[in-house]
Motif scaffolding. Sequence first.
Motif, PDB file in Angstrom:
ATOM      1  N   TYR A 277       0.804  -1.216   0.000  1.00 37.63           N
ATOM      2  CA  TYR A 277       0.000   0.000   0.000  1.00 37.63           C
ATOM      3  C   TYR A 277       0.838   1.268   0.000  1.00 37.63           C
ATOM      4  O   TYR A 277       0.508   2.238  -0.684  1.00 37.63           O
ATOM      5  CB  TYR A 277      -0.927  -0.010   1.222  1.00 37.63           C
ATOM      6  N   VAL A 281       0.336   4.069  -2.738  1.00 40.22           N
ATOM      7  CA  VAL A 281      -0.265   5.363  -2.412  1.00 40.22           C
ATOM      8  C   VAL A 281       0.537   6.510  -2.997  1.00 40.22           C
ATOM      9  O   VAL A 281      -0.009   7.415  -3.638  1.00 40.22           O
ATOM     10  CB  VAL A 281      -0.392   5.524  -0.872  1.00 40.22           C
ATOM     11  N   SER A 290      -7.575   8.954  -7.416  1.00 41.36           N
ATOM     12  CA  SER A 290      -6.811   8.388  -6.297  1.00 41.36           C
ATOM     13  C   SER A 290      -7.661   8.242  -5.037  1.00 41.36           C
ATOM     14  O   SER A 290      -7.594   7.220  -4.346  1.00 41.36           O
ATOM     15  CB  SER A 290      -5.585   9.248  -6.003  1.00 41.36           C
ATOM     16  N   LYS A 291      -8.465   9.224  -4.718  1.00 41.48           N
ATOM     17  CA  LYS A 291      -9.243   9.173  -3.478  1.00 41.48           C
ATOM     18  C   LYS A 291     -10.293   8.066  -3.522  1.00 41.48           C
ATOM     19  O   LYS A 291     -10.554   7.409  -2.508  1.00 41.48           O
ATOM     20  CB  LYS A 291      -9.897  10.521  -3.201  1.00 41.48           C
ATOM     21  N   THR A 293      -9.913   5.324  -5.099  1.00 44.59           N
ATOM     22  CA  THR A 293      -9.139   4.095  -4.934  1.00 44.59           C
ATOM     23  C   THR A 293      -8.794   3.860  -3.471  1.00 44.59           C
ATOM     24  O   THR A 293      -8.894   2.736  -2.962  1.00 44.59           O
ATOM     25  CB  THR A 293      -7.843   4.162  -5.768  1.00 44.59           C
ATOM     26  N   TYR A 294      -8.405   4.934  -2.763  1.00 45.90           N
ATOM     27  CA  TYR A 294      -8.091   4.812  -1.340  1.00 45.90           C
ATOM     28  C   TYR A 294      -9.323   4.349  -0.553  1.00 45.90           C
ATOM     29  O   TYR A 294      -9.221   3.523   0.358  1.00 45.90           O
ATOM     30  CB  TYR A 294      -7.604   6.148  -0.776  1.00 45.90           C
ATOM     31  N   ASN A 349      -4.461   2.649   7.089  1.00 48.12           N
ATOM     32  CA  ASN A 349      -5.123   3.124   5.877  1.00 48.12           C
ATOM     33  C   ASN A 349      -5.365   4.622   5.941  1.00 48.12           C
ATOM     34  O   ASN A 349      -5.170   5.351   4.960  1.00 48.12           O
ATOM     35  CB  ASN A 349      -6.479   2.412   5.716  1.00 48.12           C
ATOM     36  N   ILE A 352      -2.746   7.957   5.250  1.00 43.71           N
ATOM     37  CA  ILE A 352      -2.344   8.568   3.973  1.00 43.71           C
ATOM     38  C   ILE A 352      -2.499  10.077   3.986  1.00 43.71           C
ATOM     39  O   ILE A 352      -1.750  10.787   3.317  1.00 43.71           O
ATOM     40  CB  ILE A 352      -3.144   7.985   2.794  1.00 43.71           C
ATOM     41  N   VAL A 415     -11.517  12.156   2.245  1.00 41.75           N
ATOM     42  CA  VAL A 415     -11.774  11.001   1.388  1.00 41.75           C
ATOM     43  C   VAL A 415     -13.154  10.462   1.764  1.00 41.75           C
ATOM     44  O   VAL A 415     -13.451  10.273   2.946  1.00 41.75           O
ATOM     45  CB  VAL A 415     -10.718   9.895   1.575  1.00 41.75           C
ATOM     46  N   TYR A 417     -14.990   7.783   2.399  1.00 42.97           N
ATOM     47  CA  TYR A 417     -14.976   6.353   2.675  1.00 42.97           C
ATOM     48  C   TYR A 417     -16.417   5.828   2.728  1.00 42.97           C
ATOM     49  O   TYR A 417     -17.319   6.529   3.205  1.00 42.97           O
ATOM     50  CB  TYR A 417     -14.280   6.068   4.010  1.00 42.97           C
TER      51      TYR A 417
END
Length: 484
Positions: A277, A281, A290-291, A293-294, A349, A352, A415, A417
């Motif tokens: 990871y 990242v 990218s966000k 994906t995170y 996680n 980041i 992000v 989530y």
Amino acid sequence: MANIKSLVKDTAIYGLSSIIGRFLNYLLIPLYTHKISVESGGYGVVTNLYAYTALIFAILTFGMETSFFRFANKDGEDYRRVFSTSLMVVTGLSVLFLAGVFGLIGPISENLGYEDHKEYITMMATVIALDSIQAVFFALLRFKKRPWRFMSLKMLFIVFNIGLNLLFFLVLGKTDVVYIFVLNLVCTSLVMFFFIPEMKEIRFKFDGRLLRQMLSYSWPILILSVAGILNQTADKILFPLIYPDETTANQELGIYGACAKLAMIMVLITQAFRYAYEPFVFAKTHDKDSKQTYALAMKMYIIVTLLAFLCVMGYMDLFKHFIGVGYRSGLHVVPIVMAAELMMGVALNLSIWYKLTDRTIWGAIISVIGFVALIAINFIFVPIYGYTAAAWGGFAAYGITMLLSYFLGQKYFPVRYPLRDIAIYTLLAGALFAVMLLLPADWSPFLRMAVNTVLILVFIAFLIKKDLPLSTLPVVGKYFKARK
């Protein structure tokens, strides 16, 4: 989705060495806990000293693994110079550490309570120094996306170490813990020779500008790492010092350490994920998606670790045989330790946001707050409740770290989530675990495991229905695709 598949592939390869290695190391748990009696306190000594090694390793690596990935991916930087600078810092610290240990071995061993076994400390100090230097070489392999070479070198250590342990403890019948330290030193030294090809990447030209920038970035990560390791190991370091009965402290610590090993599947998954990871990242920084994906990576990590939790708890009647009978009184801490490790992985996680925004000082602050909570719980409750309190201390520390990291991250690097999905999976796993706990104690182990298997399959069926249609699976997926 292609990015996630790449991450999954690398995680699988990196994790293979960890999973196989940890599984083989599980074979050492019954070996040690059957050959080293609880009454001797020997396994408590191993647990205590290995807790120190994890802490010192974090100090000696000085956050240089993460710093290497950060600067090696910057435009205009030569990764070889970044690698060489990282290696210079870690090697220098390791040499100074060894000089200090060997020069002050008398007072160090006396203060740690091992004045009659100075060799334990000198051997472990050498192992830590070598491991720290090797960490930079392993980081280079991860950066260059060479997971197979990474795995082969990890497996070399694992196979050699397991083989020698079986020879000494099983075939030759040794029972002294000193052989654990001797064999670790031999195997670690062997691996060092296999990094000779990577040594060709070293550039001996000193770059003061780069060094200052990397140290500025890495020192908060050092604090973060130290606090994070202390959250994992401080209870095992402090236990012999704060447990009221000095004569049984190592015995109780041995029980706690052995049972905590059964929760290591969570550490395995987190470690494998971390290896893939971190470089992933930093490489994804400039991608538009990218966000997203995170966020997806977070969700998949939680699903996998919840499934692992249910599997370990569902088959505890089987797993408990991996430790000696005398150590099984501590099995009740396994779900607590596993839940704590899960939250640590979530915090990883979430990290980041401060790594990508160069606000690593926040990571250090968050970890220190978690560490303070851990220390407070241990000092207050361990003298009363023993190692059970130590397990809950880790749970509280990681819970605080996870929550603080999430809320601060949403402020500085938001992000989205999938919290609703994560909550659904967590509640489902919690409900299934509750059913496992409520099964009658007088049932046979086979009946309990049969029912628990059904409960685990319920979780898997929900996962397939909601997020992982069978048609998306590699190889077999084509057999489940809808007919046109």
